[in-house]
Design a protein around this motif. Sequence first.
Motif, PDB file in Angstrom:
ATOM      1  N   THR A  50      -4.513  -4.010  -0.455  1.00 43.26           N
ATOM      2  CA  THR A  50      -4.883  -3.855   1.121  1.00 43.26           C
ATOM      3  C   THR A  50      -3.930  -4.572   1.861  1.00 43.26           C
ATOM      4  N   ALA A  51      -3.467  -5.674   1.549  1.00 42.48           N
ATOM      5  CA  ALA A  51      -2.442  -6.479   2.360  1.00 42.48           C
ATOM      6  C   ALA A  51      -1.071  -5.736   2.272  1.00 42.48           C
ATOM      7  N   LEU A  52      -0.829  -4.981   1.148  1.00 45.16           N
ATOM      8  CA  LEU A  52       0.442  -4.354   1.219  1.00 45.16           C
ATOM      9  C   LEU A  52       0.255  -2.897   1.618  1.00 45.16           C
ATOM     10  N   THR A  53      -0.734  -2.339   2.253  1.00 45.48           N
ATOM     11  CA  THR A  53      -1.105  -1.010   2.830  1.00 45.48           C
ATOM     12  C   THR A  53      -0.288  -1.045   4.122  1.00 45.48           C
ATOM     13  N   SER A  54       0.293  -0.141   4.465  1.00 48.01           N
ATOM     14  CA  SER A  54       0.664   0.224   5.725  1.00 48.01           C
ATOM     15  C   SER A  54       1.329   1.629   6.140  1.00 48.01           C
ATOM     16  N   ILE A  55       0.699   2.261   6.927  1.00 48.42           N
ATOM     17  CA  ILE A  55       1.116   3.766   7.236  1.00 48.42           C
ATOM     18  C   ILE A  55       2.023   4.111   8.128  1.00 48.42           C
ATOM     19  N   GLN A  56       2.001   3.129   8.946  1.00 43.41           N
ATOM     20  CA  GLN A  56       3.068   3.065  10.232  1.00 43.41           C
ATOM     21  C   GLN A  56       3.696   1.676   9.982  1.00 43.41           C
ATOM     22  N   GLY A  57       4.920   1.826   9.695  1.00 46.33           N
ATOM     23  CA  GLY A  57       6.036   0.450   9.499  1.00 46.33           C
ATOM     24  C   GLY A  57       5.781   0.037   8.422  1.00 46.33           C
ATOM     25  N   THR A  58       6.681  -0.669   7.792  1.00 42.75           N
ATOM     26  CA  THR A  58       6.856  -1.232   6.586  1.00 42.75           C
ATOM     27  C   THR A  58       6.067  -2.662   6.722  1.00 42.75           C
ATOM     28  N   VAL A  59       6.007  -3.267   5.396  1.00 36.78           N
ATOM     29  CA  VAL A  59       5.178  -4.476   5.379  1.00 36.78           C
ATOM     30  C   VAL A  59       6.058  -5.199   4.445  1.00 36.78           C
ATOM     31  N   GLU A 109      -1.305   4.234  -1.097  1.00 37.92           N
ATOM     32  CA  GLU A 109      -2.063   4.421  -0.026  1.00 37.92           C
ATOM     33  C   GLU A 109      -1.383   4.577   0.988  1.00 37.92           C
ATOM     34  N   SER A 110      -0.183   3.870   1.174  1.00 35.29           N
ATOM     35  CA  SER A 110       1.002   3.722   2.224  1.00 35.29           C
ATOM     36  C   SER A 110       1.591   5.064   2.257  1.00 35.29           C
ATOM     37  N   PHE A 111       1.893   5.710   1.109  1.00 33.87           N
ATOM     38  CA  PHE A 111       2.703   7.002   1.052  1.00 33.87           C
ATOM     39  C   PHE A 111       1.719   8.142   1.408  1.00 33.87           C
ATOM     40  N   ASP A 112       0.394   7.809   1.159  1.00 34.55           N
ATOM     41  CA  ASP A 112      -0.635   8.986   1.179  1.00 34.55           C
ATOM     42  C   ASP A 112      -0.085  10.164   0.066  1.00 34.55           C
ATOM     43  N   VAL A 113       0.135   9.758  -0.963  1.00 35.58           N
ATOM     44  CA  VAL A 113       0.310  10.718  -2.186  1.00 35.58           C
ATOM     45  C   VAL A 113      -0.612  10.664  -3.113  1.00 35.58           C
ATOM     46  N   ASP A 114      -0.773  11.597  -4.128  1.00 37.37           N
ATOM     47  CA  ASP A 114      -1.614  11.968  -5.220  1.00 37.37           C
ATOM     48  C   ASP A 114      -1.435  10.484  -6.166  1.00 37.37           C
ATOM     49  N   LYS A 115      -0.310  10.054  -6.799  1.00 36.82           N
ATOM     50  CA  LYS A 115      -0.223   9.399  -7.578  1.00 36.82           C
ATOM     51  C   LYS A 115       1.137   8.442  -7.652  1.00 36.82           C
TER      52      LYS A 115
END
Length: 254
Positions: A50-59, A109-115
């Motif tokens: 969860t802490a590593l998930t970011s859709i807009q901008g890097t973490v 989750e960040s890249f919004d991909v299947d795997k």
Amino acid sequence: MNRIKILISLAAAISLSPAVLAQQKPATFIGVEGGISLPLGNFGKASTATALTSIQGTVDDPSGYAKLGGFGALNGAWFFSKYFGIGGMFKYGTYNLKHVDSLSQGYQESFDVDKTSTSVTNYKMWSLMPGLYFDLPLAKKLSLTARGLVGISHTSTPQITVAIEDGGVEDPPVVQSSASKTAFALDLGAGFRYSIIRCVAVDLRAGYFYTKPDFTIPNSGRNNNAGREVTNYDQALGSINFSLAITYQFSRHK
């Protein structure tokens, strides 16, 4: 009368024993040791997905993900007085990574991909440190030992490779490459030495190690501005170490 003689003899032996031990310099020695290393602080922490998930901008990620490590060392000292000597140590150790699944989930989750699947190498660290050694005889074969060393340590960070698959198509992997840096290092330790025979002893020691390299970490293969990205890592790489050593004692001087 016999009892008085016995008591006088015992008192004389007890009073002379510390003096005899104190008159003898510790033996010059060289030893081989190995043990386990417990990483401290952020170096030994792992971030959640969860802490590593970011859709807009890097973490950015301060966690080092280091597991319990192992090391081997060669050390020795020459004693110039009853208690103190000068010597040095060369040590090499590695730390594998833990909770790699959190990295994979965070990227997915960040890249919004299947795997996504993440493969990693490990931390590699060597150090060369001269310093001061201490030896206090407690009994004929048992001594309290300590050392304080300062020098340099060279550390290589792990490479982290993220394989990506989306819609049945494999995308180019995202790679956080390994980085290396040499920095100041400190080692403080204490323990016990027991002489098995005149020239061979075993050491049991606990110690603290510290270094703080400032890594610049290259990244490649990233096509989107999302998820975990570490370009600089400036965290202390500290550890508590426990070791067992076999030492060869060359000589003793009066």
